[in-house]
Structure formats: structure tokens, C-alpha cells
Write a protein that holds these residues in place. Structure first.
Motif, mmCIF file in Angstrom:
data_model
loop_
_atom_site.group_PDB
_atom_site.id
_atom_site.type_symbol
_atom_site.label_atom_id
_atom_site.label_comp_id
_atom_site.label_asym_id
_atom_site.label_seq_id
_atom_site.Cartn_x
_atom_site.Cartn_y
_atom_site.Cartn_z
ATOM 1 N N ASN A 1 0.859 -1.174 0.000
ATOM 2 C CA ASN A 1 0.000 0.000 0.000
ATOM 3 C C ASN A 1 0.900 1.231 0.000
ATOM 4 N N SER A 2 0.729 2.097 -0.983
ATOM 5 C CA SER A 2 1.573 3.290 -1.066
ATOM 6 C C SER A 2 1.060 4.438 -0.201
ATOM 7 N N ASP A 3 -0.133 4.305 0.356
ATOM 8 C CA ASP A 3 -0.711 5.337 1.213
ATOM 9 C C ASP A 3 -0.290 5.056 2.664
ATOM 10 N N VAL A 4 0.884 5.557 3.014
ATOM 11 C CA VAL A 4 1.479 5.280 4.322
ATOM 12 C C VAL A 4 1.304 6.485 5.237
ATOM 13 N N THR A 5 0.877 6.236 6.448
ATOM 14 C CA THR A 5 0.784 7.300 7.448
ATOM 15 C C THR A 5 2.144 7.405 8.132
ATOM 16 N N THR A 6 2.745 8.583 8.049
ATOM 17 C CA THR A 6 4.099 8.766 8.575
ATOM 18 C C THR A 6 4.113 9.805 9.689
ATOM 19 N N ALA A 7 5.184 9.740 10.477
ATOM 20 C CA ALA A 7 5.371 10.688 11.571
ATOM 21 C C ALA A 7 6.859 10.927 11.751
ATOM 22 N N PRO A 8 7.261 12.190 11.907
ATOM 23 C CA PRO A 8 8.660 12.458 12.226
ATOM 24 C C PRO A 8 8.971 11.981 13.644
ATOM 25 N N ARG A 9 10.227 11.681 13.904
ATOM 26 C CA ARG A 9 10.641 11.191 15.234
ATOM 27 C C ARG A 9 10.145 12.080 16.371
ATOM 28 N N GLU A 10 10.057 13.374 16.125
ATOM 29 C CA GLU A 10 9.722 14.344 17.178
ATOM 30 C C GLU A 10 8.235 14.424 17.463
ATOM 31 N N MET A 11 7.400 13.762 16.667
ATOM 32 C CA MET A 11 5.952 13.831 16.911
ATOM 33 C C MET A 11 5.641 13.171 18.254
ATOM 34 N N SER A 12 4.749 13.771 19.000
ATOM 35 C CA SER A 12 4.380 13.201 20.302
ATOM 36 C C SER A 12 3.497 11.972 20.101
ATOM 37 N N LEU A 13 3.487 11.106 21.100
ATOM 38 C CA LEU A 13 2.608 9.941 21.051
ATOM 39 C C LEU A 13 1.149 10.353 20.983
ATOM 40 N N LEU A 14 0.805 11.437 21.657
ATOM 41 C CA LEU A 14 -0.563 11.932 21.623
ATOM 42 C C LEU A 14 -0.942 12.347 20.203
ATOM 43 N N ALA A 15 -0.072 13.086 19.538
ATOM 44 C CA ALA A 15 -0.343 13.517 18.162
ATOM 45 C C ALA A 15 -0.405 12.313 17.228
ATOM 46 N N ALA A 16 0.469 11.327 17.452
ATOM 47 C CA ALA A 16 0.465 10.116 16.623
ATOM 48 C C ALA A 16 -0.839 9.336 16.810
ATOM 49 N N ALA A 17 -1.296 9.236 18.048
ATOM 50 C CA ALA A 17 -2.554 8.527 18.321
ATOM 51 C C ALA A 17 -3.721 9.245 17.636
ATOM 52 N N LYS A 18 -3.720 10.555 17.675
ATOM 53 C CA LYS A 18 -4.777 11.331 17.008
ATOM 54 C C LYS A 18 -4.704 11.135 15.490
ATOM 55 N N LEU A 19 -3.494 11.106 14.957
ATOM 56 C CA LEU A 19 -3.302 10.894 13.522
ATOM 57 C C LEU A 19 -3.810 9.506 13.105
ATOM 58 N N MET A 20 -3.510 8.493 13.912
ATOM 59 C CA MET A 20 -3.992 7.144 13.624
ATOM 60 C C MET A 20 -5.523 7.121 13.624
ATOM 61 N N ARG A 21 -6.106 7.823 14.573
ATOM 62 C CA ARG A 21 -7.576 7.867 14.652
ATOM 63 C C ARG A 21 -8.164 8.558 13.426
ATOM 64 N N GLU A 22 -7.563 9.684 13.035
ATOM 65 C CA GLU A 22 -8.036 10.423 11.851
ATOM 66 C C GLU A 22 -7.937 9.582 10.577
ATOM 67 N N ALA B 1 13.371 13.015 0.440
ATOM 68 C CA ALA B 1 13.284 11.587 0.746
ATOM 69 C C ALA B 1 12.828 11.354 2.187
ATOM 70 N N GLN B 2 11.954 10.348 2.339
ATOM 71 C CA GLN B 2 11.531 9.902 3.664
ATOM 72 C C GLN B 2 12.154 8.538 3.907
ATOM 73 N N LEU B 3 12.989 8.446 4.940
ATOM 74 C CA LEU B 3 13.643 7.191 5.279
ATOM 75 C C LEU B 3 12.985 6.605 6.522
ATOM 76 N N PRO B 4 12.467 5.379 6.435
ATOM 77 C CA PRO B 4 11.825 4.785 7.614
ATOM 78 C C PRO B 4 12.860 4.419 8.676
ATOM 79 N N VAL B 5 12.582 4.833 9.907
ATOM 80 C CA VAL B 5 13.490 4.525 11.011
ATOM 81 C C VAL B 5 12.790 3.722 12.107
ATOM 82 N N GLY B 6 11.488 3.491 11.947
ATOM 83 C CA GLY B 6 10.745 2.713 12.931
ATOM 84 C C GLY B 6 9.261 2.700 12.612
ATOM 85 N N ILE B 7 8.546 1.926 13.380
ATOM 86 C CA ILE B 7 7.087 1.889 13.294
ATOM 87 C C ILE B 7 6.560 1.935 14.721
ATOM 88 N N VAL B 8 5.530 2.729 14.926
ATOM 89 C CA VAL B 8 4.836 2.756 16.216
ATOM 90 C C VAL B 8 3.389 2.377 15.940
#
Length: 150
Positions: free
Chosen positions: A8-29, A44-51
Motif C-alpha cells: 500500500n503506497s498510502d502510508v501514514t508517517t510521523a517524524p521522530r519528534e511527533m508526540s505519542l498523543l499527536a500520533a494517536a490522534k493521527l492514527m484515529r483520523e 526523501a523519507q527514510l523509515p526509522v521505525g514503526i509505532v
């Protein structure tokens, strides 16, 4: 089959500095269960992890972290980030998922740039579709035999 046909090319991404709260809201959206943590290098976006949503619950909330706005996704993302190349075969994805106990793999090009994501569910759906197709071919074979040899 190659991974890029399944991913799937539609990937939800987050920079390392994004808070967990903001990430949780993004996942919900976005109605997703994970964000791929990225490092931006130019365009370029380089993947460094998945939460995942599970990481947030078990790795932060269940550990008693009260303020999810103060913890960054980069702090929670497991390292190293297991990825798969866009031209790798599905069997490679299965091997990586089994070896490392992960259900999601960012898909990267030959420069390591994020191009998509492939999940356990994607692989299982492909396997079921393949088995169903194989089963239909056996049914056709039997029908041909019955017509030829009544």
C-alpha cells in the motif's frame, strides 16, 4: 510476486519528534493502527521505525506515562526498523515477519526511501486468493475430465 504489487503506497508517517498523543490522534483520523516513523532527508523519507496503537498502549499507557504529549514516537519506535525492498518477493516478507515477529514492513526503494507498507493482512489475503485460484483450477480440471471421459 514482488512486494510492490502487494504493498500500500498510502502510508501514514510521523517524524521522530511527533508526540505519542499527536500520533494517536493521527492514527484515529486516518483509521490506521500504525505510523511509520521517518527521518526526512531532503525530499526523501527514510523509515526509522514503526509505532503501533498497541505500542502506545503497552509501551506508554500501561507503563504509567501520564502525558503522552511529552513522549516522542522516536522514543518508542523499536530499532532497528525492519524493511523490505519493493522488488523483493513476498516469501522474503514472510521470512522477515517470522524472524523478527513483526506484522508490518515499510517498503523501500533501492535508495532506502519509503515507498509503501506491506502488512501481515496483505500477505494473508494474497495467500488466500492464490489458494482459491488454485482450487478453482482443480475444479476445472475435474470438469474437463468428466466431459472427456463420461
Amino acid at each position: 510476486m514482488r512486494i510492490h504489487h502487494l504493498s500500500n503506497s498510502d502510508v501514514t508517517t510521523a517524524p521522530r519528534e511527533m508526540s505519542l498523543l499527536a500520533a494517536a490522534k493521527l492514527m484515529r483520523e486516518r483509521h490506521v493502527g500504525d505510523v511509520v516513523v521517518i527521518e526526512q532527508r531532503g525530499a526523501a523519507q527514510l523509515p526509522v521505525g514503526i509505532v503501533t496503537d498497541r505500542d502506545i498502549v503497552l509501551g506508554a499507557i500501561a507503563q504509567g506515562i501520564d502525558d503522552l504529549a511529552k513522549v516522542h514516537v522516536g522514543d518508542l519506535a523499536p530499532s532497528p526498523c525492519h524493511v523490505i525492498g519493493r522488488d523483493d518477493r513476498i516469501e522474503n516478507a514472510i521470512d522477515i515477519m517470522q524472524l523478527h515477529g513483526v506484522r508490518r514492513l515499510p517498503v523501500v526503494n533501492d535508495r532506502g526511501e519509503l515507498e509503501g507498507i506491506v502488512t501481515y493482512d496483505d500477505v494473508v489475503s494474497w495467500m488466500l486468493s492464490t489458494l482459491s485460484s488454485l482450487s478453482r483450477s482443480f475444479t476445472k480440471q475435474r470438469r474437463r475430465e468428466e466431459i472427456r471421459r463420461p
